[in-house]
Design a protein around this motif. Sequence first.
Motif, PDB file in Angstrom:
ATOM      1  N   UNK A 187       0.858  -1.187   0.000  1.00 56.53           N
ATOM      2  CA  UNK A 187       0.000   0.000   0.000  1.00 56.53           C
ATOM      3  C   UNK A 187       0.893   1.234   0.000  1.00 56.53           C
ATOM      4  N   UNK A 188       0.262   2.392   0.069  1.00 56.76           N
ATOM      5  CA  UNK A 188       0.963   3.677   0.076  1.00 56.76           C
ATOM      6  C   UNK A 188       0.639   4.398   1.375  1.00 56.76           C
ATOM      7  N   UNK A 189       1.666   4.889   2.036  1.00 54.78           N
ATOM      8  CA  UNK A 189       1.482   5.737   3.215  1.00 54.78           C
ATOM      9  C   UNK A 189       1.607   7.189   2.769  1.00 54.78           C
ATOM     10  N   UNK A 190       0.552   7.960   2.987  1.00 53.73           N
ATOM     11  CA  UNK A 190       0.566   9.374   2.627  1.00 53.73           C
ATOM     12  C   UNK A 190       1.144  10.177   3.787  1.00 53.73           C
ATOM     13  N   UNK A 191       2.208  10.911   3.520  1.00 58.44           N
ATOM     14  CA  UNK A 191       2.881  11.693   4.552  1.00 58.44           C
ATOM     15  C   UNK A 191       2.362  13.123   4.560  1.00 58.44           C
ATOM     16  N   UNK A 192       2.430  13.747   5.701  1.00 57.15           N
ATOM     17  CA  UNK A 192       2.093  15.167   5.770  1.00 57.15           C
ATOM     18  C   UNK A 192       3.177  15.967   5.052  1.00 57.15           C
ATOM     19  N   UNK A 193       2.835  17.176   4.662  1.00 54.83           N
ATOM     20  CA  UNK A 193       3.787  18.002   3.918  1.00 54.83           C
ATOM     21  C   UNK A 193       5.044  18.272   4.735  1.00 54.83           C
ATOM     22  N   UNK A 194       4.870  18.557   6.022  1.00 57.31           N
ATOM     23  CA  UNK A 194       6.043  18.878   6.844  1.00 57.31           C
ATOM     24  C   UNK A 194       6.933  17.659   7.044  1.00 57.31           C
ATOM     25  N   UNK A 195       6.325  16.470   7.171  1.00 58.57           N
ATOM     26  CA  UNK A 195       7.135  15.260   7.328  1.00 58.57           C
ATOM     27  C   UNK A 195       7.828  14.907   6.014  1.00 58.57           C
ATOM     28  N   UNK A 250       6.921   0.912 -12.000  1.00 56.34           N
ATOM     29  CA  UNK A 250       7.935   0.436 -11.057  1.00 56.34           C
ATOM     30  C   UNK A 250       7.372   0.370  -9.640  1.00 56.34           C
ATOM     31  N   UNK A 251       6.679   1.416  -9.236  1.00 53.75           N
ATOM     32  CA  UNK A 251       6.134   1.452  -7.878  1.00 53.75           C
ATOM     33  C   UNK A 251       5.043   0.404  -7.695  1.00 53.75           C
ATOM     34  N   UNK A 252       4.209   0.212  -8.712  1.00 49.61           N
ATOM     35  CA  UNK A 252       3.145  -0.787  -8.609  1.00 49.61           C
ATOM     36  C   UNK A 252       3.731  -2.190  -8.462  1.00 49.61           C
ATOM     37  N   UNK A 253       4.795  -2.472  -9.201  1.00 48.95           N
ATOM     38  CA  UNK A 253       5.444  -3.780  -9.095  1.00 48.95           C
ATOM     39  C   UNK A 253       6.027  -3.963  -7.699  1.00 48.95           C
ATOM     40  N   UNK A 254       6.673  -2.934  -7.182  1.00 49.17           N
ATOM     41  CA  UNK A 254       7.304  -3.042  -5.870  1.00 49.17           C
ATOM     42  C   UNK A 254       6.290  -3.354  -4.776  1.00 49.17           C
ATOM     43  N   UNK A 255       5.146  -2.711  -4.813  1.00 45.67           N
ATOM     44  CA  UNK A 255       4.189  -2.923  -3.724  1.00 45.67           C
ATOM     45  C   UNK A 255       3.111  -3.952  -4.089  1.00 45.67           C
ATOM     46  N   UNK A 256       3.353  -4.729  -5.173  1.00 52.76           N
ATOM     47  CA  UNK A 256       2.445  -5.815  -5.574  1.00 52.76           C
ATOM     48  C   UNK A 256       1.028  -5.307  -5.820  1.00 52.76           C
ATOM     49  N   UNK A 257       0.919  -4.150  -6.454  1.00 50.18           N
ATOM     50  CA  UNK A 257      -0.379  -3.524  -6.699  1.00 50.18           C
ATOM     51  C   UNK A 257      -0.807  -3.817  -8.134  1.00 50.18           C
ATOM     52  N   UNK A 258      -1.508  -4.941  -8.310  1.00 53.36           N
ATOM     53  CA  UNK A 258      -1.908  -5.359  -9.655  1.00 53.36           C
ATOM     54  C   UNK A 258      -2.844  -4.349 -10.300  1.00 53.36           C
ATOM     55  N   UNK A 259      -3.741  -3.783  -9.510  1.00 61.40           N
ATOM     56  CA  UNK A 259      -4.704  -2.830 -10.079  1.00 61.40           C
ATOM     57  C   UNK A 259      -3.994  -1.588 -10.615  1.00 61.40           C
ATOM     58  N   UNK A 260      -3.013  -1.085  -9.855  1.00 57.22           N
ATOM     59  CA  UNK A 260      -2.287   0.100 -10.308  1.00 57.22           C
ATOM     60  C   UNK A 260      -1.479  -0.203 -11.564  1.00 57.22           C
ATOM     61  N   UNK A 261      -0.889  -1.401 -11.637  1.00 57.12           N
ATOM     62  CA  UNK A 261      -0.125  -1.745 -12.835  1.00 57.12           C
ATOM     63  C   UNK A 261      -1.054  -1.902 -14.035  1.00 57.12           C
ATOM     64  N   UNK A 262      -2.187  -2.559 -13.821  1.00 56.31           N
ATOM     65  CA  UNK A 262      -3.137  -2.734 -14.920  1.00 56.31           C
ATOM     66  C   UNK A 262      -3.606  -1.393 -15.471  1.00 56.31           C
ATOM     67  N   UNK A 263      -3.674  -0.377 -14.615  1.00 58.72           N
ATOM     68  CA  UNK A 263      -4.144   0.936 -15.059  1.00 58.72           C
ATOM     69  C   UNK A 263      -3.192   1.586 -16.050  1.00 58.72           C
ATOM     70  N   UNK A 264      -1.947   1.100 -16.144  1.00 57.57           N
ATOM     71  CA  UNK A 264      -0.988   1.665 -17.095  1.00 57.57           C
ATOM     72  C   UNK A 264      -1.029   0.949 -18.443  1.00 57.57           C
ATOM     73  N   UNK A 287       9.807  -8.247  -4.935  1.00 56.40           N
ATOM     74  CA  UNK A 287      10.855  -7.312  -5.332  1.00 56.40           C
ATOM     75  C   UNK A 287      11.172  -6.347  -4.194  1.00 56.40           C
ATOM     76  N   UNK A 288      12.454  -6.058  -4.042  1.00 62.34           N
ATOM     77  CA  UNK A 288      12.874  -5.006  -3.118  1.00 62.34           C
ATOM     78  C   UNK A 288      13.514  -3.848  -3.887  1.00 62.34           C
ATOM     79  N   UNK A 289      13.725  -4.043  -5.185  1.00 62.70           N
ATOM     80  CA  UNK A 289      14.188  -2.959  -6.064  1.00 62.70           C
ATOM     81  C   UNK A 289      13.705  -3.282  -7.468  1.00 62.70           C
ATOM     82  N   UNK A 290      13.134  -2.283  -8.144  1.00 61.99           N
ATOM     83  CA  UNK A 290      12.629  -2.490  -9.500  1.00 61.99           C
ATOM     84  C   UNK A 290      12.686  -1.155 -10.224  1.00 61.99           C
ATOM     85  N   UNK A 291      13.522  -1.082 -11.251  1.00 64.95           N
ATOM     86  CA  UNK A 291      13.739   0.180 -11.957  1.00 64.95           C
ATOM     87  C   UNK A 291      13.883  -0.096 -13.443  1.00 64.95           C
ATOM     88  N   UNK A 292      12.944   0.428 -14.228  1.00 61.85           N
ATOM     89  CA  UNK A 292      13.049   0.369 -15.682  1.00 61.85           C
ATOM     90  C   UNK A 292      13.773   1.636 -16.140  1.00 61.85           C
TER      91      UNK A 292
END
Length: 635
Positions: free
Chosen positions: A164-172, A530-544, A566-571
């Motif tokens: 998943x994605x953790x949304x950070x506050x602007x200051x953090x 790349x990010x979708x592959x890293x976090x195993x987000x099939x829906x996000x990858x399919x959207x591309x 994957x712990x690193x994935x970069x095209x």
Amino acid sequence: MSISDENVGGSEPTRWRYVFLALLVFISAAALLGGLWSVPRLVPELAAQPSASPLPPTAVPSPTPVPFGISQVWAIADEDAKTLSFRMQASAPPEQPLVEAILWYDTEAGRTPLSLSMSARQTVQLAYTATLATEGFTTTLTNGELDYWWLVRDTAGQTRRRGAILQLSASLADQAVLPTPEPVAADFAWSQQTSPHFVYHYPPDSAAERDLDQIAEMAERALATITPTLRTDVQAPLSVYLVPRLFWQGGAAYGGDTLLVSYLDRNYTGVETWTYFAHESVHVLAHDWLQPKEQGGPDGVLVEGLAVWATGGHYYLDPIDQWAAAIADSDQFIPLHDLRTGDFYYDYQHEIAYHESASFVKYLIQRNGLDSFRALYGQANHDPAHDEELVRRLYGTGYAELEAEWLSYLSSLPPDPSARAAWWLTVRLFDLMRLYQTELDPPARTLPAHIPPNWDQDLLQAFLHRAQEPVNRLLETALISAHRAIRAGDHERATQLMDEIETSLQADGQVIGSELVRRQGILDLLEEQDRAVLRADARAFQATLDPSLRLEAGTQFVTELQEVAYIHYDQEPVTLSLDLEQAQVLVQLHATALNGPPPDNGRLFVLTFIRHGETWLMTSRQPVQPTVPNPPPED
């Protein structure tokens, strides 16, 4: 109704007859009922057997199967405490309980997966809190998002992963620090391989290692193109150091036996590698012409002019005299006296100095032959008086007269407008490339004074890594496209690209211009994948993906990506070509999984995209084999 009179009232005898008839009917009915009651006794077979109607069976409740997987992941960022808490719930059937959980999150510390072993459990709820003050907060993402995933393993070794994605506050998010390249190991050693005339040194796991067989064939062919021209043979194998980053134009020679050559997939000079080998090998071979070697040697006009002439061009096969004629007919012409004297040869505009020199050397060799030129090259010592006397002895006239003859020859050539346009675009492009290096890739402006075995750790660090920020990838692929447009004769497109690159550089790397904006959109899509592959987000990858790919090969591809932790994935983009509706991107995959690099690590893929409104979607992804161009055959 009409009633007859007889039916109204009646006599006494008639009433008694009705009473008697009713009594007879009653007696007959009683006798009939009594007979029916006696039938079962007289005919036992007709007696009904007593039986109970069966009740429906009582349903026994079956146990609800426990799914194997992660049911929920979530994370919390505490701005005050400066902590990140990652949590998850998972379950497994009792016959194969959970024994391990692994957490990965996209910071420098979190990219080393954290393994949490446990006694066999059917269900588990885990939490891990990262204290940023202790472990630091270094991440590549600067948009306030942080990717993470959990993985669980059961006793059979099966795994399930969910991210998943953790949304950070602007200051953090503002406290995040960009990572620095991993330092070169203290025990770093060059890998080595040989061919008949070269000893190749290269970093392990580099593009040079991947392509070395092709490089060796190309290098031998490049050498074979210059040795007959120079009438000189290689006396001992030449050492070649292949570095995975660009420096200057990409090649240098040291003394009489060592070459330094840039070898990387995204070489934004657009130079074909064989020209590096040919050009720098000329310098090494001509070093043996010097007599004696310790007296300074010839000037830059002779040194660089010989290398460009013998190679057939500077960066590829060039119309040397046509380009020199374009220079001579312009206000950018540099008199040969200025190029020859002093120590400023390499301070002049590079392409102009080199092509003037090549054309002049070509003229000298055509005028008096290679032997006279070899004598001039071997005995010149960069002293004006000595060299003037030497050239008069060998050519029967002085440098000024030879320059006048050469310029007269150039003026006699019929003008070629297309060649001249290509020349000035080439000059502008290389000047733009140097501006890019100065502004956004400073290590590329470094020319080492010593050969690699004598480099310190800082120089090794600079030459074993290349710039990989989004703006570097965008502008470098655009520079490559501009080179290709010039060579294809598409001068309008080359000019548009260079205008936008220059404007963006003047704006500190901001993306300015319609072409660069479209290119950035495609590179952003690669990052989303790349990010979708890293976090195993099939829906996000399919959207591309284009809908046709989602229904066919895309589904299988997404499934395969989910099965690898994957712990690193970069095209990494290598080249990007596009028009208004379609684009192709050549990428090199850099990937690491929990169990090490996957089989596709280091491979090249061609990705095709089509335009859907304001977005791009991928339609295909095909592996390709790298090719190392050989020198073109002689006419």
